[in-house]
Design a protein around this motif. Structure first.
Motif, PDB file in Angstrom:
ATOM      1  N   SER A   2      -0.071   3.203   3.654  1.00 44.52           N
ATOM      2  CA  SER A   2       0.077   4.214   2.744  1.00 44.52           C
ATOM      3  C   SER A   2       0.688   5.397   3.219  1.00 44.52           C
ATOM      4  O   SER A   2       0.838   6.337   2.363  1.00 44.52           O
TER       5      SER A   2
ATOM      6  N   SER B  56       0.854  -1.253  -0.062  1.00 44.35           N
ATOM      7  CA  SER B  56       0.023  -0.044   0.049  1.00 44.35           C
ATOM      8  C   SER B  56       0.697   1.164  -0.034  1.00 44.35           C
ATOM      9  O   SER B  56       0.444   2.187  -0.561  1.00 44.35           O
ATOM     10  N   ASN B  57       1.923   1.260   0.670  1.00 45.72           N
ATOM     11  CA  ASN B  57       2.964   2.369   0.495  1.00 45.72           C
ATOM     12  C   ASN B  57       3.409   2.653  -0.606  1.00 45.72           C
ATOM     13  O   ASN B  57       3.409   3.846  -1.258  1.00 45.72           O
TER      14      ASN B  57
ATOM     15  N   SER C 107       0.190   4.103  -2.780  1.00 45.08           N
ATOM     16  CA  SER C 107      -0.138   5.430  -2.567  1.00 45.08           C
ATOM     17  C   SER C 107       1.065   6.547  -3.088  1.00 45.08           C
ATOM     18  O   SER C 107       0.786   7.545  -3.662  1.00 45.08           O
ATOM     19  N   SER C 108       2.328   6.043  -2.927  1.00 45.32           N
ATOM     20  CA  SER C 108       3.385   6.879  -3.434  1.00 45.32           C
ATOM     21  C   SER C 108       3.463   7.112  -4.873  1.00 45.32           C
ATOM     22  O   SER C 108       3.693   8.375  -5.334  1.00 45.32           O
TER      23      SER C 108
ATOM     24  N   VAL D 264      -6.294   7.230  -1.201  1.00 44.72           N
ATOM     25  CA  VAL D 264      -5.738   6.211  -1.689  1.00 44.72           C
ATOM     26  C   VAL D 264      -5.859   5.062  -0.844  1.00 44.72           C
ATOM     27  O   VAL D 264      -6.194   3.793  -0.873  1.00 44.72           O
ATOM     28  N   GLY D 265      -4.943   5.137   0.563  1.00 39.28           N
ATOM     29  CA  GLY D 265      -5.078   4.194   1.390  1.00 39.28           C
ATOM     30  C   GLY D 265      -6.518   3.800   2.058  1.00 39.28           C
ATOM     31  O   GLY D 265      -6.923   2.641   1.998  1.00 39.28           O
TER      32      GLY D 265
ATOM     33  N   LYS E 278      -2.474  10.684  -0.068  1.00 39.94           N
ATOM     34  CA  LYS E 278      -2.228   9.488   0.363  1.00 39.94           C
ATOM     35  C   LYS E 278      -3.403   8.756   1.121  1.00 39.94           C
ATOM     36  O   LYS E 278      -3.548   7.644   1.250  1.00 39.94           O
TER      37      LYS E 278
END
Length: 460
Positions: A406, A174-175, A178-179, A192-193, A189
């Motif tokens: 995220s 998820s990181n 989102s990035s 998105v998360g 972010k």
């Protein structure tokens, strides 16, 4: 958070500087020798087994298992993810281009390891009273070690997997999503998360049937689209390809001879980050993908072992290698970017703004399918530890970690994932090595008298 970073760094340095490199590569070498180069001698059979069974609308999966291709697709969904896009970039930044060479070595050896994992997962899969099929390293660990030691070892593996994949690993996925979306679209972010967690929750509720249906459709599609995009970029950058390969091979043994990001990188770092990111990508030796391979409906355990080998090959030698070549040929490694942002920049250097969007969309599919696969692997171990009553709590916690992931910075998330991945390897490899005699016996029967072997395997 500084004290957390310090602890994680200490543990990773202890494990990855020597111990896990020896354990993973040693296990791969051992099975490569004992199975007589199975990844070479059975490569054609593995290729045929996979590509003759691709179906986008296979039979419905259920508590009794799933088709062989659905099992592979679920495993590959977990394997082909952030590690192939962001992980390749991080390996190059931290270990230089030579890290890719050591990824190849670990993947070659890992093909023999994952053959053993999938074969044992099939042999020792568990069928409950209601006909529900489950499997994974906990069952072949318990089959070999029947006393207190086996219980503790299996429990440790389950706990490490839940933390490594269900929680920390899914934070990595998820990181990166989102990035990537923040870079390509300026997306918030938090938003998105939240959306990602919502969609994941919908899939989790559907259980194994929905997971199998999703992966068998999304995996072939996402892989082909991404490979096509890489081929276009590399065709435009064709003049830089010889130099890119040169940097990989030179950097594997003399990284100081390469200008740019590899300056000051020692061979040990190239090996460390190559093997670590390779493990995160193809998962051979971790004990994660056996949970999917155990559910396959096959005639003999080694049938699924062959399928599993091709998963590692596609993941590392095809998808991850293409990503690495795009990054190295772009000349942007060492310019201060890392993770998915470096991968996006490499594609954008050729495709312009469309490059960032292309990677963001591909990563959404790659990482989302990995989250689904890793959730499923964790769920199998939750059932082993706590029974059905623990599944709903686990699912809710995974969604929380997906959302939180995220928002965190990339390096800490990657480091924590490396730590728990490494801890998973230890009990799994102990189980694999202890059961190596059974793997060799099954493979010998499979080669010498395949029809009889299949007949005797119907009740495994």
């Amino acid at each position: 958070m500084e004290w957390v970073e310090a602890i994680v760094k200490f543990v990773n340095d202890f494990m990855w500087d020597f111990f896990l490199l020896v354990l993973l590569c040693g296990t791969g070498i051992y099975f490569t020798v004992r199975l007589r180069l199975v990844q070479v001698t059975k490569f054609a059979a593995s290729f045929k087994a996979v590509f003759s069974k691709i179906k986008l609308r296979g039979g419905a999966a259920g508590k009794g298992g799933m088709s062989s291709f659905q099992s592979l697709a679920t495993a590959v969904a977990a394997q082909i993810g952030t590690g192939n896009l962001a992980g390749a970039a991080t390996a190059i930044v931290m270990g230089g281009p030579g890290a890719i060479f050591w990824m190849w070595i670990s993947a070659f050896l890992g093909m023999a390891t994952i053959f053993a994992e999938a074969t044992l997962a099939q042999k020792y899969r568990h069928v409950s009273e209601d006909g529900t099929v489950t499997g994974g390293p906990v069952y072949y660990i318990r089959a070999k070690f029947t006393g207190r030691f086996g219980k503790v070892l299996a429990a440790c593996f389950s706990i490490f997997l839940i933390l490594a994949l269900g929680f920390m690993g899914n934070m990595v996925q998820s990181n990166s999503i989102s990035s990537a979306f923040a870079t390509a679209f300026g997306a918030n972010k938090w938003v998105v998360g939240a959306l990602l967690a919502l969609v994941c929750g919908f899939v989790f509720i559907g259980g194994v049937r929905r997971i199998a249906s999703l992966t068998e459709k999304i995996v072939p599609f996402m892989a082909l689209v991404y490979i096509a995009g890489c081929v276009v970029v590399l065709a435009i950058n064709a003049r830089a390809l010889p130099g890119a390969f040169g940097q990989i091979f030179v950097g594997a043994f003399a990284p100081g001879a390469i200008a740019g990001g590899a300056v000051g990188v020692a061979v040990q770092k190239a090996i460390r980050y190559g093997v670590a990111r390779g493990l995160f990508s193809n998962e051979a030796g971790m004990g994660s993908t056996p949970h999917a391979h155990a559910l396959a409906k096959v005639e003999h355990p080694c049938d699924q072992g062959l399928m599993a080998m091709m998963g590692v090959f596609i993941d590392t030698f095809v998808v991850l290698t293409l990503t690495a070549l795009v990054i190295i040929s772009s000349g942007l490694a060492g310019g201060g970017l890392d993770g998915i942002n470096l991968t996006q920049a490499a594609f954008s250097s050729v495709l312009g703004g469309a490059g960032e969007i292309f990677i963001a969309v591909c990563l959404l599919f790659f990482a989302f399918s990995t989250i689904v696969g890793w959730y499923f692997f964790g769920e199998q171990n939750i059932r082993y530890l706590f029974g059905q009553r623990g599944v709903k709590v686990y699912a809710a916690l995974v969604l929380v970690f997906v959302f939180l992931g995220s928002l965190l910075k990339v390096q800490l998330v990657w480091s924590m994932a490396d730590m728990f991945n490494g801890l998973m390897v230890i009990p799994n490899c102990i189980g694999l090595l202890a059961m190596s005699g059974m793997v060799a016996k099954l493979y010998r029967d499979y080669r010498q008298n395949p029809l009889a072997a299949r007949a005797g395997a119907t009740q495994h």
